[in-house]
Design a protein around this motif. Structure first.
Motif, short mmCIF file in Angstrom:
data_model
loop_
_atom_site.label_atom_id
_atom_site.label_comp_id
_atom_site.label_asym_id
_atom_site.label_seq_id
_atom_site.Cartn_x
_atom_site.Cartn_y
_atom_site.Cartn_z
N THR A 442 0.85 -1.19 0.00
CA THR A 442 0.00 0.00 0.00
C THR A 442 0.88 1.23 0.00
O THR A 442 1.84 1.32 0.78
N MET A 443 0.57 2.17 -0.90
CA MET A 443 1.27 3.47 -0.93
C MET A 443 0.24 4.59 -0.88
O MET A 443 -0.71 4.61 -1.66
N GLU A 444 0.43 5.51 0.05
CA GLU A 444 -0.40 6.71 0.14
C GLU A 444 0.46 7.91 -0.23
O GLU A 444 1.51 8.14 0.39
N VAL A 445 0.03 8.65 -1.25
CA VAL A 445 0.89 9.67 -1.85
C VAL A 445 0.20 11.03 -1.92
O VAL A 445 -0.96 11.13 -2.31
N GLY A 478 -6.25 -5.40 -6.62
CA GLY A 478 -5.76 -4.09 -6.26
C GLY A 478 -6.89 -3.08 -6.14
O GLY A 478 -8.02 -3.34 -6.56
N HIS A 479 -6.55 -1.95 -5.57
CA HIS A 479 -7.57 -0.91 -5.36
C HIS A 479 -6.90 0.46 -5.42
O HIS A 479 -5.78 0.64 -4.94
N LEU A 480 -7.60 1.41 -6.00
CA LEU A 480 -7.12 2.79 -6.14
C LEU A 480 -8.18 3.72 -5.59
O LEU A 480 -9.35 3.65 -5.97
N VAL A 501 -5.05 13.34 -2.20
CA VAL A 501 -4.09 12.33 -1.75
C VAL A 501 -4.62 10.99 -2.26
O VAL A 501 -5.77 10.63 -2.00
N PHE A 502 -3.80 10.27 -3.02
CA PHE A 502 -4.28 9.01 -3.59
C PHE A 502 -3.58 7.83 -2.92
O PHE A 502 -2.44 7.94 -2.46
N THR A 503 -4.29 6.73 -2.86
CA THR A 503 -3.79 5.52 -2.22
C THR A 503 -3.82 4.37 -3.21
O THR A 503 -4.85 4.10 -3.83
N LEU A 504 -2.68 3.71 -3.36
CA LEU A 504 -2.55 2.54 -4.23
C LEU A 504 -2.45 1.30 -3.34
O LEU A 504 -1.54 1.20 -2.51
N GLU A 505 -3.39 0.39 -3.50
CA GLU A 505 -3.35 -0.90 -2.81
C GLU A 505 -3.11 -1.97 -3.87
O GLU A 505 -4.00 -2.28 -4.65
N MET A 506 -1.91 -2.50 -3.91
CA MET A 506 -1.51 -3.36 -5.01
C MET A 506 -1.88 -4.82 -4.79
O MET A 506 -1.97 -5.28 -3.66
#
Length: 567
Positions: A442-445, A478-480, A501-506
């Protein structure tokens, strides 16, 4: 020339060290994190006939194998008798090299005493190539950037300046793009110097006899591995997200003696956006999947490709026709090794890897930096979980099959006005199995800008998970998401408000083997490490854990497994 085994080992080691020096010079002089940190490149040496003899230990299959089978196009345009010392050739033609305009291949002929004796070549992903930027929402290759046919970048040592001027005028980051092109030239020159020293030391005029020996031995070894497989047909199909409609990748492998054919008839047809794949790239990742399963120890060169034939319907998704859009071709091409592995599971059940997240999650941002007021354009690649193997868990947050490294958060933040607010492994994202699938991340950017910015995400497996194999469970999709509810569709560019702020859940990788055959002690260790939740341990593995004392309740576990198996 007859080469004994000891001499061959020495010459081979020197050749490998030569291409590794070539790659190291390229990486150390690179202007971008795409090459320096992610390693999105390839480097190799070729003989006078354009046959790849050896590759550097770094690099991606999509680059190295496409370059290996694409060198013939350089020689078709510039036969060896037309080349002179100081010449350097270049192209990014997707149908002749790596299936994407961002991937620039540069080849340098090497001369000894006025005679051409070899080529060094490299392929790197350029930070920008103009057009729409790195995205899949183009409708033809014309929209995707500057198309460079096979041509001379240097002529007898003199740069062909108009080419560089055209590049600089058509890309958003000219310093980085031109800098990496010069790094590729330097890398090839370093390789050439090392090779000439090597030839002088061993009293060789060229590498032709050495090439014959290496290529022929590799071919014989590959044929032996294929011959060991039972003759017959092995099939597998897999569904991935696609765009408006899901895409089916269907692989049929025919083994006949010491030859193997992979046929993609039955796969989906071409699509209107840029996830089509050229045949060169299809061959690249297919041959890689075959080698991973049956011959990982055989050198990767012209010889190891010869016994493997790859076919796909002309004009289709995996053999698209010019000018089809191909900017996001990895969102299909990276799934091919999993399709190959799925088919080979019938012949080599203990040698294959379950499907994983497979296709890199590429994120591209462009906008205005709040602090400097300057325009920025930045791309990074991220990885989900790889599939599990027989007796081994899948790797977490690891880019298989591309082999590209994840860029550290500190590097991303240093090169772009970006803050990575959170980066962690996703609990329960790996498919359950006797061997567990690898975890996604998970990345929160947050982007530090006061103006709307361009967001382009090339993502897949947001709808169709990585399937398990041999009874293993699927990995998580995954989820965006965004903090303000703005809907973002994978594979399309969108302008986001500055406060987004976007979150990538791979996605996670598929599991291998029945989950209830995983030892309860391994499940407990996964729970302690945060890979598996207590609830999932019971639901997926039938393992009951007393989380106050962190022990497995053996009686309750046995009862749960008996009950589930009975049902």
């Amino acid at each position: 020339m007859s080469i004994d085994q000891i001499t061959l080992d020495v010459l081979w080691s020197r050749l490998i060290s030569t291409v590794n020096e070539q790659a190291a010079a390229l990486i150390r002089s690179s202007f971008t994190s795409i090459v320096r940190e992610a390693g999105d490149l390839s480097a190799g040496v070729f003989d006078r006939r354009g046959r790849m003899v050896a590759q550097a230990v770094t690099g991606t299959p999509g680059h190295i194998n496409s370059m290996a089978t694409g060198m013939i196009h350089f020689l078709d345009r510039f036969p060896i008798e037309d080349l002179k010392p100081g010449d350097v050739l270049v192209t990014n033609d997707p149908w002749k090299t790596a299936s994407q305009l961002n991937d620039i291949t540069i080849a340098t002929p090497v001369f000894k005493n006025g005679r051409l004796v070899a080529f060094f070549a490299s392929c790197c992903h350029a930070l920008d190539i103009g057009g729409r930027g790195l995205s899949a929402d183009s409708r033809s290759v014309y929209e995707e950037g500057l198309f460079i046919p096979v041509m001379k970048l240097r002529e007898e040592g003199k740069l062909v300046s108009p080419i560089l001027e055209l590049l600089a005028a058509n890309v958003r980051t000219p310093e980085e793009v031109l800098g990496d092109i010069h790094s590729q030239i330097i890398g090839n020159e370093v390789g050439a110097r090392q090779l000439l020293s090597f030839l002088d030391e061993f009293g060789l005029d060229d590498i032709e006899a050495l090439s014959d020996e290496i290529v022929d031995r590799s071919e014989r070894a590959m044929r032996e591995r294929i011959r060991a497989l039972p003759d017959g047909e092995y099939s597998y199909s897999m569904t991935v997200d696609g765009f408006d409609e899901p895409i089916v990748i269907a692989a049929k492998i025919n083994v006949a003696g010491d030859e193997l054919t992979v046929d993609y008839a039955g796969s989906s047809g071409p699509v209107p956006i840029g996830i089509n794949v050229t045949l060169n790239y299809t061959r690249a990742y297919t041959t890689y999947g075959i080698k991973c399963a049956i011959s990982p120890d055989v050198p990767n060169n012209e010889g190891s490709f010869r016994p493997v034939k790859v076919v796909a319907p002309e004009g289709g998704l995996l053999n698209c026709s010019y000018p089809a859009p191909v900017g996001g071709r990895h969102l299909v091409g990276h799934f091919l090794p999993s399709a190959v592995m799925g088919a080979l599971a019938g012949a080599l059940p203990e040698n294959v890897i379950a499907p994983g997240f497979d296709a890199l999650w590429d994120t591209h941002l462009a906008g205005v930096d709040r602090a400097s007021g300057k325009h920025f354009s930045f791309t990074w690649f991220s990885a989900g979980g790889a599939g599990a193997l027989h007796g081994k868990d899948g790797l977490s947050a690891t880019a298989y099959p591309s082999g590209i490294a994840g860029v550290p958060a500190e590097v991303i933040e240093a090169l772009a006005p970006v803050v990575v607010r959170r980066r962690e492994l996703r609990t329960d994202s790996g498919g359950a199995g006797t061997s567990r699938g690898g975890l996604g991340q998970t990345m929160e950017v947050e982007v530090l800008t006061d103006e709307p910015y361009l967001f382009s995400g090339l993502y897949d497996r947001a709808k169709h998970p990585a399937p398990g194999i041999a009874g293993g469970h699927d990995g998580a999709v995954g989820h965006l998401s965004t903090n303000n509810g703005v809907k973002v569709q994978p594979k399309l560019s969108v302008v986001l408000p500055p406060d987004t702020v976007f979150t990538l859940e791979m996605p996670g990788g598929g599991g291998f083997g029945p989950p209830f055959e995983r030892a309860p002690e391994q499940v407990l260790a996964d729970v302690k490490a945060g890979y598996v939740s207590v609830a999932a341990a019971k639901k997926d593995y039938g393992v009951v854990i007393d989380d106050r004392r962190w022990i497995v309740d053996e009686e309750a576990t046995a009862a749960a497994r008996r009950s589930a198996l009975h049902v």
